[in-house]
Design a protein around this motif. Sequence first.
Motif: not given
Length: 180
Positions: A28-32, A107-110
């Motif tokens: 939902e929100n890739p900002d870790i 895609a987020v982890l990349f």
Amino acid sequence: MSTQKKQDPRALRSKRMFKEAVVDILIENPDISKLTVQKIAKRAELNRATFYLHFLDIRDLLKQLVYDIFDDLLLKMSPTLQIDNLNNQEQLITFLDYFYKHRKILAVLFENPGFNKKMHMFLKDLIVIQRESEYTDPTEITLSMDIIASSILGIIMWWLRDGVDFSSEYIAKQINELYR
């Protein structure tokens, strides 16, 4: 008797729920940096104390999630690496199918340079296993496998971000065309 202690099924379930919750939140929100234990616990429908029974902090949870992904990838690829004369196309499709299935979290982890480096090393190791019999000079293996691993990683990253409409069969065919 086995010396390995059997894990409590409830503990395994709780860990799985926290991992699924963090994946859902990151999709939902890739900002870790916006992740909090409270958000993860709320999404998992568990409490913060349970979180800290299983993980030191959010970084520990993310690290375990990444290890799970690599373990899963290796488990998925190991049988195909053991079979002699298996078509490289079939192996590549199996590999790409895994990426496609988990494309949202990958895609987020990349976005994380550490994940990219680990994935690059993973790809390089797979390629070396496949091709080490073709080369006699160790320098040639290292250099060419580094280049190939970087190229394949770039293709996968592009595919997950911009080309998801293409099938894993199509991407595998394109990769094989490049390395004929």
